[in-house]
Scaffold this motif. Sequence first.
Motif, PDB file in Angstrom:
ATOM      1  N   ILE A  27      55.001  -8.312 -38.700  1.00 24.11           N
ATOM      2  CA  ILE A  27      54.968  -8.924 -40.039  1.00 24.11           C
ATOM      3  C   ILE A  27      54.254 -10.269 -39.990  1.00 24.11           C
ATOM      4  CG2 ILE A  27      56.404  -9.870 -41.887  1.00 24.11           C
ATOM      5  CD1 ILE A  27      58.501  -7.720 -41.126  1.00 24.11           C
ATOM      6  N   ALA A  28      54.518 -11.042 -38.945  1.00 24.51           N
ATOM      7  CA  ALA A  28      53.857 -12.351 -38.802  1.00 24.51           C
ATOM      8  C   ALA A  28      52.347 -12.191 -38.683  1.00 24.51           C
ATOM      9  CB  ALA A  28      54.411 -13.081 -37.580  1.00 24.51           C
ATOM     10  N   ILE A  51      56.677 -17.809 -39.111  1.00 26.86           N
ATOM     11  CA  ILE A  51      57.278 -16.587 -39.666  1.00 26.86           C
ATOM     12  C   ILE A  51      57.831 -15.718 -38.551  1.00 26.86           C
ATOM     13  CG2 ILE A  51      56.729 -14.433 -40.869  1.00 26.86           C
ATOM     14  CD1 ILE A  51      54.780 -16.108 -42.574  1.00 26.86           C
ATOM     15  N   ASN A  52      57.128 -15.662 -37.436  1.00 24.27           N
ATOM     16  CA  ASN A  52      57.605 -14.887 -36.293  1.00 24.27           C
ATOM     17  C   ASN A  52      58.952 -15.417 -35.803  1.00 24.27           C
ATOM     18  OD1 ASN A  52      57.636 -13.022 -34.219  1.00 24.27           O
ATOM     19  ND2 ASN A  52      56.064 -14.030 -33.003  1.00 24.27           N
ATOM     20  N   GLY A 101      63.470  -5.362 -33.046  1.00 19.57           N
ATOM     21  CA  GLY A 101      63.419  -6.474 -33.982  1.00 19.57           C
ATOM     22  C   GLY A 101      62.347  -7.479 -33.615  1.00 19.57           C
ATOM     23  N   LEU A 107      61.719 -14.579 -38.385  1.00 19.02           N
ATOM     24  CA  LEU A 107      62.071 -13.158 -38.368  1.00 19.02           C
ATOM     25  C   LEU A 107      62.728 -12.748 -37.056  1.00 19.02           C
ATOM     26  CD1 LEU A 107      58.955 -11.595 -40.146  1.00 19.02           C
ATOM     27  CD2 LEU A 107      61.222 -12.069 -41.093  1.00 19.02           C
ATOM     28  N   ASP A 108      62.356 -13.402 -35.945  1.00 23.98           N
ATOM     29  CA  ASP A 108      63.053 -13.150 -34.681  1.00 23.98           C
ATOM     30  C   ASP A 108      64.547 -13.415 -34.848  1.00 23.98           C
ATOM     31  OD1 ASP A 108      61.290 -12.185 -32.792  1.00 23.98           O
ATOM     32  OD2 ASP A 108      60.569 -14.157 -32.196  1.00 23.98           O
ATOM     33  N   TRP A 121      66.255 -13.532 -37.576  1.00 28.43           N
ATOM     34  CA  TRP A 121      66.857 -12.613 -38.543  1.00 28.43           C
ATOM     35  C   TRP A 121      67.067 -11.224 -37.945  1.00 28.43           C
ATOM     36  CZ3 TRP A 121      68.970 -13.685 -43.156  1.00 28.43           C
ATOM     37  CH2 TRP A 121      69.278 -12.621 -44.002  1.00 28.43           C
ATOM     38  N   PHE A 122      66.045 -10.671 -37.323  1.00 29.75           N
ATOM     39  CA  PHE A 122      66.110  -9.295 -36.827  1.00 29.75           C
ATOM     40  C   PHE A 122      66.936  -9.154 -35.553  1.00 29.75           C
ATOM     41  CE2 PHE A 122      61.722  -8.308 -38.879  1.00 29.75           C
ATOM     42  CZ  PHE A 122      62.353  -8.177 -40.117  1.00 29.75           C
ATOM     43  N   TYR A 180      58.990  -5.921 -34.623  1.00 27.38           N
ATOM     44  CA  TYR A 180      58.773  -5.952 -36.071  1.00 27.38           C
ATOM     45  C   TYR A 180      58.459  -7.372 -36.551  1.00 27.38           C
ATOM     46  CZ  TYR A 180      60.268  -1.128 -36.916  1.00 27.38           C
ATOM     47  OH  TYR A 180      60.346   0.239 -36.946  1.00 27.38           O
ATOM     48  N   ALA A 181      59.134  -8.357 -35.969  1.00 23.84           N
ATOM     49  CA  ALA A 181      58.869  -9.750 -36.340  1.00 23.84           C
ATOM     50  C   ALA A 181      57.423 -10.121 -36.042  1.00 23.84           C
ATOM     51  CB  ALA A 181      59.826 -10.681 -35.586  1.00 23.84           C
TER      52      ALA A 181
END
Length: 458
Positions: free
Chosen positions: A203-204, A178-179, A196, A182-183, A185-186, A199-200
């Motif tokens: 959330i992870a 997930i990290n 970003g 999201l890396d 994506w952000f 935040y990644a």
Amino acid sequence: MNTQESNPALSGRIIPTFFYYVIPSIVGLVAITTANLVDGIFVGNHIGANALASITLQIPYFTFLIALSLMIAIGGSVRAGKYIGEDNIPAASAIFSKSLITALIINTFFAVASLIFEKPLYALLNAPADIQPLIDQYFSIIRWVLILQLTTMVLYYFVRADGHPILATVALVTGALINIILDAWFIIYWDMGLAGAAYATGIAQIIQFFVLLYYFFSAKKTLNFSLFQKKWLEIFHSAYNGLSEFVNEISVGLLFLLLNTLLITRLGIDGVAAFSIVNYFIFLSIMLCYGIADALHLLISQNYGAQKYNRIKDFLTIAIFSAFLLGVILICILLLWQEYAISWFLKPDSTHVAQLTGQLLLIMWPLFLVNGINIVLSSYLTALHQPKPSAIISLSRSLVLPACFLIFLYFLLQQQWANQLLTTDWSFLIALPLAEWVTFILAIVICYHCKPRPVDTH
């Protein structure tokens, strides 16, 4: 059937049992390492080399918090493992509960303190003024993420110690994947920069924590959590047994503080950025060997409690060989595909940083042969409830010897630089592999004198 007969750590065949615990541990830690490597790849390629340097400048503070949490986690889980080996489940559950509560309180305290004393902290980290805005982007978020991340790390160690290595690994792998997603994506699509990346990670970590919570609903769990505890002094005794891990991590932070100062003085921010890339490979090596060491903690501590000394010797032998083999493989990769490996972390126009990184890898490769073995031997002593000898090894490899060699060689070679007798400004960094090799010799001697014998009464 009693606990010992049903516990593979105490009664299973040596090689299958070793890899039953080691493989999930390595997979989980490789997942963490991959997430960190991908962080570095995204940051270096899409934000820049200065962003890599800004994260490296924060490492001393991060390692301080990790050191405290590791001391609680490893010291507590080893103590719980000994209790499990003795079939004393209430005592194991008590130290489990106290370790989690302590980790939460300590990490919350430092998150608040870092907000109040942010500017003095930046000064302590020797962060140049022109790079502090990049540090702010990341640190303003990650300080709060660390509360959950490090408390979850403590929970992870106990979940593994209670015979749930697969669940622990699933949690780490899920969080890492997930990290990474999201890396991308952000940082790439939303162009959020270092914020970003933070935040990644946050959330992870939330998702990883919820995966680990399944442990509390497992019918096979041994440990039980209770908020109300007595005899809190035990947390100091158990944490003391994790002293070597604390020393190891805190020493890494102090060493980075020294390295950052020397590199900025000699090579500027480019030098810090180049070392950041090399450090990702060192981090990969260390995490692979921590995967072995984490499994060894569990196997040795439980067999020590059950007084099964031949099993202890067999598990240690396999662990040392495995750590050495991993080091050889990593060296081959870095020397044969050096340019390709470096290019992962840099934009095409960062030629100077890439050149410096290549020079440093040629200096550092001998380190990978023995750094994993040193970690394994230190962890072995921790599992035997030998915190002082373990701390001596950790302190030697992570602070005392590298710091002394760095300072000595830095000033010894200064005249040669001034006279242009050296073609590189950081030959002094050969101090790092030299320190690992001297530590290796010291560790062999210490472990020989501290090996458990049947006459022990523990």
